[in-house]
Every structure is written in structure tokens, then in C-alpha cells.
Design a protein around this motif. Structure first.
Motif, PDB file in Angstrom:
ATOM      1  N   LEU A 326       0.840  -1.200   0.000  1.00  8.35           N
ATOM      2  CA  LEU A 326       0.000   0.000   0.000  1.00  8.35           C
ATOM      3  C   LEU A 326       0.871   1.245   0.000  1.00  8.35           C
ATOM      4  CD1 LEU A 326      -2.418  -1.212   2.813  1.00  8.35           C
ATOM      5  CD2 LEU A 326      -2.606  -1.635   0.363  1.00  8.35           C
ATOM      6  N   ARG A 327       0.405   2.278  -0.700  1.00 12.54           N
ATOM      7  CA  ARG A 327       1.177   3.519  -0.833  1.00 12.54           C
ATOM      8  C   ARG A 327       0.420   4.734  -0.316  1.00 12.54           C
ATOM      9  NH1 ARG A 327       1.857   0.227  -5.182  1.00 12.54           N
ATOM     10  NH2 ARG A 327       4.012  -0.323  -5.665  1.00 12.54           N
ATOM     11  N   GLY A 328      -0.785   4.520   0.172  1.00 12.22           N
ATOM     12  CA  GLY A 328      -1.607   5.638   0.612  1.00 12.22           C
ATOM     13  C   GLY A 328      -3.018   5.475   0.086  1.00 12.22           C
ATOM     14  N   PRO A 329      -3.976   6.228   0.609  1.00 14.90           N
ATOM     15  CA  PRO A 329      -5.382   6.036   0.247  1.00 14.90           C
ATOM     16  C   PRO A 329      -5.725   6.435  -1.175  1.00 14.90           C
ATOM     17  CG  PRO A 329      -5.125   7.934   1.690  1.00 14.90           C
ATOM     18  CD  PRO A 329      -3.797   7.252   1.658  1.00 14.90           C
ATOM     19  N   ASP A 330      -4.823   7.125  -1.874  1.00 15.34           N
ATOM     20  CA  ASP A 330      -5.124   7.557  -3.243  1.00 15.34           C
ATOM     21  C   ASP A 330      -4.093   7.053  -4.249  1.00 15.34           C
ATOM     22  OD1 ASP A 330      -3.022   9.034  -2.321  1.00 15.34           O
ATOM     23  OD2 ASP A 330      -3.765  10.967  -3.046  1.00 15.34           O
ATOM     24  N   GLN A 331      -3.317   6.026  -3.866  1.00 18.53           N
ATOM     25  CA  GLN A 331      -2.273   5.497  -4.736  1.00 18.53           C
ATOM     26  C   GLN A 331      -2.581   4.039  -5.094  1.00 18.53           C
ATOM     27  OE1 GLN A 331       0.446   6.997  -6.099  1.00 18.53           O
ATOM     28  NE2 GLN A 331      -0.227   8.956  -5.261  1.00 18.53           N
ATOM     29  N   PRO A 332      -2.125   3.577  -6.268  1.00 13.11           N
ATOM     30  CA  PRO A 332      -2.358   2.178  -6.649  1.00 13.11           C
ATOM     31  C   PRO A 332      -1.778   1.204  -5.628  1.00 13.11           C
ATOM     32  CG  PRO A 332      -1.519   3.436  -8.510  1.00 13.11           C
ATOM     33  CD  PRO A 332      -1.398   4.316  -7.307  1.00 13.11           C
ATOM     34  N   VAL A 333      -2.498   0.119  -5.414  1.00 16.72           N
ATOM     35  CA  VAL A 333      -2.068  -0.940  -4.505  1.00 16.72           C
ATOM     36  C   VAL A 333      -1.531  -2.102  -5.337  1.00 16.72           C
ATOM     37  CG1 VAL A 333      -2.824  -2.605  -2.780  1.00 16.72           C
ATOM     38  CG2 VAL A 333      -3.714  -0.276  -2.738  1.00 16.72           C
ATOM     39  N   THR A 334      -0.379  -2.612  -4.987  1.00 10.21           N
ATOM     40  CA  THR A 334       0.190  -3.766  -5.673  1.00 10.21           C
ATOM     41  C   THR A 334      -0.181  -5.021  -4.894  1.00 10.21           C
ATOM     42  OG1 THR A 334       2.057  -2.441  -6.452  1.00 10.21           O
ATOM     43  CG2 THR A 334       2.298  -4.842  -6.527  1.00 10.21           C
ATOM     44  N   ILE A 335      -0.797  -5.972  -5.587  1.00  9.75           N
ATOM     45  CA  ILE A 335      -1.208  -7.223  -4.950  1.00  9.75           C
ATOM     46  C   ILE A 335      -0.512  -8.376  -5.648  1.00  9.75           C
ATOM     47  CG2 ILE A 335      -3.167  -8.736  -4.430  1.00  9.75           C
ATOM     48  CD1 ILE A 335      -4.921  -6.248  -4.342  1.00  9.75           C
ATOM     49  N   ARG A 336       0.194  -9.174  -4.860  1.00 10.69           N
ATOM     50  CA  ARG A 336       0.887 -10.328  -5.423  1.00 10.69           C
ATOM     51  C   ARG A 336       0.896 -11.453  -4.397  1.00 10.69           C
ATOM     52  NH1 ARG A 336       5.216  -6.687  -4.673  1.00 10.69           N
ATOM     53  NH2 ARG A 336       5.348  -6.318  -6.900  1.00 10.69           N
ATOM     54  N   SER A 337       1.381 -12.590  -4.827  1.00  7.57           N
ATOM     55  CA  SER A 337       1.559 -13.702  -3.911  1.00  7.57           C
ATOM     56  C   SER A 337       2.695 -13.385  -2.947  1.00  7.57           C
ATOM     57  CB  SER A 337       1.889 -14.977  -4.703  1.00  7.57           C
ATOM     58  OG  SER A 337       2.390 -15.978  -3.859  1.00  7.57           O
ATOM     59  N   ALA A 338       2.568 -13.903  -1.723  1.00  8.48           N
ATOM     60  CA  ALA A 338       3.617 -13.665  -0.743  1.00  8.48           C
ATOM     61  C   ALA A 338       4.893 -14.418  -1.073  1.00  8.48           C
ATOM     62  CB  ALA A 338       3.126 -14.058   0.654  1.00  8.48           C
ATOM     63  N   ASP A 339       4.784 -15.493  -1.873  1.00  7.97           N
ATOM     64  CA  ASP A 339       5.994 -16.275  -2.157  1.00  7.97           C
ATOM     65  C   ASP A 339       6.308 -16.392  -3.645  1.00  7.97           C
ATOM     66  OD1 ASP A 339       3.863 -17.839  -2.806  1.00  7.97           O
ATOM     67  OD2 ASP A 339       4.486 -19.605  -1.687  1.00  7.97           O
ATOM     68  N   ARG A 340       5.401 -15.871  -4.508  1.00  9.23           N
ATOM     69  CA  ARG A 340       5.665 -15.914  -5.946  1.00  9.23           C
ATOM     70  C   ARG A 340       5.256 -14.591  -6.562  1.00  9.23           C
ATOM     71  NH1 ARG A 340       3.060 -20.962  -8.802  1.00  9.23           N
ATOM     72  NH2 ARG A 340       4.046 -19.886 -10.547  1.00  9.23           N
ATOM     73  N   GLY A 341       6.196 -13.988  -7.277  1.00 14.45           N
ATOM     74  CA  GLY A 341       5.924 -12.662  -7.818  1.00 14.45           C
ATOM     75  C   GLY A 341       5.677 -12.611  -9.306  1.00 14.45           C
TER      76      GLY A 341
END
Length: 356
Positions: A326-341
Motif C-alpha cells: 500500500l502507498r496511501g489512500p489515493d495510490q495504486p495498490v500492488t497485490i501479489r503472492s507472498a511467495d511468488r511474484g
């Protein structure tokens, strides 16, 4: 019915949009019979109560429905009629797709254009990747690129990317066989989606391209062809490079998060991240929401999403644990696997009610 309430065939034809010859054919077929036929002249007369049936008949014929199916639709209850129409549309679309594939094969054989092998990939892996990345597409009139898949092939990697401007998904695959080709283009998303089933059942898929087409060659199945789009794909790499560093990272069970998201069918889902874990809120009220065990680092944060953007991003993550950055309430969120990117999804939050 009094003769004054009857319409001769010419008047009825103008009322319904059917030609007189078509009305004669439908009368002889028993689908739309006149109320009265003059025994001397043979003139056919129709009542006003036949107008609705005749109009529906014309509309059904306009979508190329066979006359036998038309008759079944007109005589069916509304629910059954809808089912028959859906079946017909599905058949037309399937036939059109088959014709399109055949036409592409014919054009390829006639022009004898050499194809370029860009990758050989395991079918099940490629199918999963296409399905996952295409969750970030949308059909928007005049912007077909937002419903497409961008493919980039290098010697040791194939990257699939899609974006609808609010979400971005990208996954990198390692080819089963390395090639020397370097290639990039944007492929029709609907045609790729239609090929997923065949791809998944193929052990190996050889991806070849020509000037105008993208071919999926499968040893045990018919080759599939997908169109290339001429529109320029958004410069997603520039967007990724310009993202600020994440200020908050959360690691938690994907299944637990999805279950919590599904319990909130509202049009806004809020995540409250603290050093103690993560709470899923249906609104931004002070209620505790659904607390989830999570490992968090960085700043406390509250951020809101539309379920239609957040849920697909979480559900397609690979592995049991998901890791939002997370980068803040108005910034894109990056979602990935915790062990595979190799699958990464960016999701845009929505404006917080508190900052409105």
C-alpha cells in the motif's frame, strides 16, 4: 371478428414490417395464419391481435433464428422463450467463432506468410495466466485495447499484461523452450478467452505470429488464431516505474481475505491496517469490522475499494498467502503472492468518504 376490424395483407405488412410474400410463407408454414381468407378471391385478412406476434416473428428472423425455433419461441412461456433465444445466440456466436478460425487458416494457407515462433509454453500454465491477467480488462466502446492482452516475448520470458485503467495485471512466464525471437503486440482478449479451454488441455502450446495474426499451435487440437490490434497499448512500464515506494505491507491468507470481502456486498470495502492486523469494513464507520490475522509493516492506513476491482485482484493471486503493498489512500495498490511474484496486479482505490 367484424370485417371492419380486419386488415388486408398489404396493410398488415406495413404495420408489422413484414413483406406480403413473407406473410404468405409464414401462413403456409403455420407460424402466422390470417384470421380470414376470402373463399372467392383468396385475399388474406389479419386482425390487430396478430400484430405483436408478427412483430416478434420479424425480430427473431432478424437475428437469423430458424423458423422452427421461432415458432417454439412464440408459443413458449416467457422463461422458456428467453432460454431458447439465449441458446440460439450462443450457437450463432459459436458458429461465427468457428468461421473466423477457418477463415484465418484459409488466409494463412493462401498467402503462405512465414510465421515466427516466439515461445513454447506449457498449456495449463498459459491458460491460467491468460485467465488471471484478463480479469483486468473491460469492454469500452471505442477503446478495444482495454479488453485486450499485451504480449511481450523475450528469449527467456513471456510477459502478459492487461489494464482497464483502474486495474493492471501482469504475469511473466518462463518458456518450456527458449527461442531467439523478441516480439511484442496486443492480442484480442475475447478470442484468447475463447481459446482457454483448448489451451488448458494441451501439454505444450507453440505461440507463433505473422504480420496480422497470433497463432496457438497445439499438437493434439486444432490451431487457434487471434487477431492483433493496431491500437497502442498503454505504457504500463512507465507507470510502474513512476510508482512511489510502498509505505505499508500486509501479508495474510488469501482465502480468509476473500471470505471477509464476500461478507460485504456493499459498493465500498474499506481495509484498516494497523500494527495489530487488518480489519475489513463494509463502511468507514468506527465499527471493528472483520478482524483478520495478518503480518503488517510500515504505517497504519485506511483505504477503500470497489469490490469489483479488489476481489478479482485477490482471487487471482497465486499461492495461499497474498501480499498487498500500500502507498496511501489515493495510490495504486500492488497485490501479489507472498511467495511468488510472477503475477502482479495493481488496483486503484476509491476516494475515502472521510476526505470528501
Amino acid at each position: 371478428m367484424p370485417n371492419s376490424e380486419l386488415m388486408p395483407i398489404g396493410v398488415f405488412a406495413r404495420r408489422t414490417g413484414l413483406t406480403a410474400s413473407a406473410l404468405r410463407f409464414y401462413a403456409d408454414s403455420g407460424v402466422l395464419t390470417p384470421v380470414e381468407v376470402d373463399p372467392v378471391s383468396g385475399y388474406r385478412y389479419y386482425g390487430a391481435d396478430r400484430v405483436a406476434r408478427a412483430t416478434a416473428l420479424r425480430q427473431l428472423r432478424d437475428i437469423a433464428m430458424p423458423i422452427t425455433v421461432v415458432e417454439a419461441v412464440l408459443d413458449a412461456e416467457p422463461g422458456e422463450a428467453s432460454r431458447l433465444i439465449d441458446e440460439h445466440v450462443a450457437k450463432v456466436l459459436g458458429d461465427a467463432s468457428a468461421v473466423q478460425q477457418k477463415a484465418a487458416s484459409i488466409k494463412y494457407s493462401l498467402t503462405e506468410v512465414r510465421s515466427l515462433l516466439i515461445a513454447a509454453l506449457k498449456g495449463p500454465v498459459l491458460a491460467d495466466a491468460i485467465e488471471q491477467v484478463l480479469t483486468a480488462t473491460a469492454h469500452e466502446p471505442g477503446m478495444p485495447v482495454l479488453g485486450a492482452l499485451h504480449v511481450e516475448a523475450m528469449q527467456e520470458a513471456v510477459t502478459l499484461t492487461a489494464t482497464d485503467r483502474y486495474r493492471l495485471a501482469t504475469r511473466t512466464l518462463v518458456p518450456a523452450e527458449a527461442t531467439a525471437a523478441a516480439w511484442a503486440a496486443t492480442v484480442d482478449g475475447d478470442e484468447l478467452r475463447a481459446a482457454i479451454s483448448d489451451i488448458r488441455r494441451s501439454a505444450l502450446v507453440r505461440v507463433e505470429v505473422t504480420q496480422h495474426g497470433f497463432w496457438l499451435r497445439m499438437a493434439d487440437r486444432e490451431d487457434r488464431h487471434c487477431r492483433l490490434l493496431s491500437e497502442e497499448f498503454p505504457d504500463y512500464r512507465l507507470m510502474l516505474a513512476s510508482l512511489p515506494e510502498a509505505t505499508t505491507r500486509v501479508t495474510l491468507s488469501k482465502d480468509l481475505l476473500l471470505r471477509a470481502l464476500e461478507e460485504h456486498p456493499e459498493d465500498r470495502i474499506t481495509l484498516r491496517v494497523t500494527h495489530h492486523g487488518l480489519n475489513v469494513l463494509a463502511t468507514e464507520a468506527e465499527a471493528p469490522g472483520v478482524p483478520l490475522a495478518a503480518t503488517t509493516t510500515g504505517l497504519n492506513l485506511q483505504i477503500s475499494f470497489e469490490p469489483t476491482t479488489l476481489c478479482p485482484a485477490v482471487s487471482t493471486a497465486i499461492g495461499p498467502d497474498v501480499m498487498p503493498d500500500l502507498r496511501g489512500p489515493d495510490q495504486p495498490v500492488t497485490i501479489r503472492s507472498a511467495d511468488r511474484g510472477d503475477l502482479t496486479t495493481l488496483t486503484m482505490p476509491i476516494k475515502s468518504d472521510r476526505s470528501a
